[in-house]
Design an enzyme around this catalytic site. Structure first.
Site, PDB file in Angstrom:
ATOM      1  N   SER A 111       0.799  -1.221   0.000  1.00  0.00           N
ATOM      2  CA  SER A 111       0.000   0.000   0.000  1.00  0.00           C
ATOM      3  C   SER A 111       0.834   1.275   0.000  1.00  0.00           C
ATOM      4  O   SER A 111       1.909   1.326   0.619  1.00  0.00           O
ATOM      5  CB  SER A 111      -0.922   0.014   1.233  1.00  0.00           C
ATOM      6  OG  SER A 111      -1.809  -1.079   1.229  1.00  0.00           O
ATOM      7  N   HIS A 132      -7.507  -0.042   6.054  1.00  0.00           N
ATOM      8  CA  HIS A 132      -7.150  -1.452   6.240  1.00  0.00           C
ATOM      9  C   HIS A 132      -7.236  -1.870   7.715  1.00  0.00           C
ATOM     10  O   HIS A 132      -7.610  -3.014   8.007  1.00  0.00           O
ATOM     11  CB  HIS A 132      -5.752  -1.709   5.687  1.00  0.00           C
ATOM     12  CG  HIS A 132      -5.686  -1.657   4.194  1.00  0.00           C
ATOM     13  ND1 HIS A 132      -6.312  -2.577   3.384  1.00  0.00           N
ATOM     14  CD2 HIS A 132      -5.074  -0.768   3.351  1.00  0.00           C
ATOM     15  CE1 HIS A 132      -6.090  -2.282   2.115  1.00  0.00           C
ATOM     16  NE2 HIS A 132      -5.348  -1.187   2.064  1.00  0.00           N
TER      17      HIS A 132
END
Length: 522
Positions: A355, A449
């Site tokens: 990410s 997340h």
């Protein structure tokens, strides 16, 4: 004084002109001058009154009034007026759309006096008179539903209406950010946004969404939009796109029956034999296959050896519709994709992300400015001694450092890259693990997340050396790992206790950063 009252009551402007002895053209010119002065004093009222004098704008206002007054009319008449309004709205400029949304909010919102009167009548009614209570409660419920709610519902019934409302909410969010209509109307504009969002939440619930796998054989229109909407790692060309939907790669999208050709959320997945630490490992040709097989036009995808992959890496997730902001769709897409991959490849046991960290560099520069003032430290004494030859003496040190971070030239100097690795990794861990907003992670990607129950697993140096990666996070990326059996517990702890599930590496780096920051000043 008359014109000041006109500025505060824009919806009465046409009546004022009708009864004024001033010629309409002169009134318009004079009012424009006053408007300019007002906007110079108060930047929040950003839309132009001239917009409201244009013929199409007045027609749109008239259509809205006809539409609301036609609740008991035939469905044919209502649909005709809705289509007329939508056609006019699409033809408007951004300023005109903002002004019309202000009019919609002001003229078709809640009637507060009627609501208060109905509430008082309900409070005064006797508790044992059930029929009267029910009648008054129904009356209050109707008054608490703004007229624009009914308008939104009618728009949603026509072909393309749902997409129109999604785009209209995107315009509304922009209008709110510009504070169109002034600060006094801002709460009402936010309330209208909430009402439209709640309606879209119902229409875009997970049960109404379709999961599709995009391949090279998917419709060209869909492939073009996949390329166009990619926000995390831009797709360079058709070859790059073909690779991303080819072997050992998966591209999943959510679509909606009311917007069948629009990918609403896009998730790119790489199938690997480990958890990659850089984008190079993702974008390069999978080592299980040759470049020739990737570019082969004989089939849409070369045959895969499903036994060679044990990890699924989510490396890009993009929400394509600004009008669906604040509606959780990415979370559901990840859950559905995990299930699909488990069904297709039972040997895949590891689920992780690679990410970006979009806000790190900006936050880092703010910390450097604090260090420049002597409020904290960014580097240890040893690190600063090593960096002096690159950034100069203390009086120019931080200014030079900020400049080099800004242009990204530091990445070309191998010795500087080596010196900066430890302090930047340390600061990144602090940013991800310790910096909070309302108790939750400051970084938006981290917050997403962690809310899903992932673990902040590993921070990676020189993971994305593209201009975007260097500009956002100095090339650093992070893996969030999904241990499926622990996701519910991790999510609950994060949301209720504000506890971040993390690895030893991240926690150790964050603690080191705090120690350096709070140590004695230079």
């Amino acid at each position: 004084m008359v014109y000041l009252r006109i500025l505060k009551n824009l919806n009465r402007f046409s009546n004022v002109i009708r009864h004024s002895q001033i010629l309409p053209m002169a009134a318009s010119t004079h009012l424009s001058n006053l408007t300019t002065d007002k906007l110079d004093d108060d930047k929040r009222a950003s839309y132009n009154l001239d917009t409201m004098l244009e013929p199409n704008f007045k027609v749109a206002e008239s259509v809205l009034k006809d539409l609301v007054s036609s609740e008991l009319a035939t469905s044919y008449f209502i649909e005709k007026k809705v289509r007329e309004f939508c056609q006019l709205y699409r033809s408007f400029s951004d300023d005109q759309k903002g002004a019309l949304l202000v009019t919609l909010c002001r003229n078709f919102g809640l009637e507060h006096k009627k609501v208060m009167s109905a509430a008082e009548n309900l409070l005064q009614e006797k508790e044992d008179n059930i029929m009267a209570l029910l009648r008054l409660e129904e009356r209050l419920k109707d008054l608490l539903s703004p007229k624009y709610n009914w308008i939104f519902a009618q728009i949603g019934k026509i072909d393309g209406g749902v997409k129109f409302l999604v785009d209209m909410r995107a315009d509304l969010l922009c209008s709110i950010s510009r504070e169109d209509g002034g600060i006094d109307l801002l709460p009402s504009m936010r309330s209208m946004n909430n009402a439209l969002r709640d309606l879209l939440v119902l229409w875009f619930s997970v049960g109404f969404l379709n999961l599709e796998i995009i391949t090279w054989k998917s419709p060209c229109e869909m492939l073009e939009k996949i390329s166009e909407y990619e926000a995390v790692h831009p797709i360079r060309n058709w070859t790059d796109l073909k690779r991303r939907v080819g072997a050992y790669r998966r591209c999943f999208v959510f679509t909606h029956n009311a917007m069948p050709s629009e990918p609403i959320v896009i998730l790119h997945v790489a199938l690997t034999d480990n958890i990659p630490s850089s984008m190079r490992e993702i974008v390069q040709t999978p080592k299980m296959m040759s470049v020739d097989s990737v570019m082969s036009s004989t089939g849409f995808k070369p045959e895969e050896d499903v036994r060679s992959s044990n990890s699924a890496i989510f490396y890009s997730i993009t929400s394509t519709q600004k009008g669906l902001q604040g509606i959780e769709l990415g979370t559901y897409l990840i859950k559905r994709v995990v299930h699909e991959i488990q069904q297709e490849m039972p040997n895949v046991k590891v689920f992780s992300t690679l990410s970006p960290i979009p806000g790190f560099k900006m936050w880092l520069i703010s910390q450097i400015k604090e260090a420049e003032k002597g409020c904290c430290r960014v580097f240890t004494e040893e690190e600063q001694v090593n960096l002096v030859e690159h950034f100069g003496p203390p009086d120019r040190f931080y200014c030079s450092f900020r400049y080099m971070l800004g242009n990204g030239s530091w990445i070309q100097d191998d010795s500087l890259v080596q010196i900066l690795e430890i302090p930047l990794m340390r600061m990144c861990a602090q940013y991800l693990f310790l910096e909070k907003r309302r108790g939750l992670a400051l970084d938006s990607v981290a917050n997403f997340h962690l809310r899903n129950g992932a673990v902040m697993w590993r921070i990676n140096w020189k993971a994305d050396l593209s201009p975007r990666g260097l500009g956002n996070s100095c090339g650093i990326m992070v893996n969030y790992r999904y241990f499926l059996e622990d996701c519910d517990e991790n999510s609950s702890k994060y949301l209720r206790k504000r506890t971040i599930a993390t690895s030893e590496q991240v926690e150790h780096l964050a603690n080191e950063s705090v120690q350096v920051k709070t140590s004695s000043k230079l």
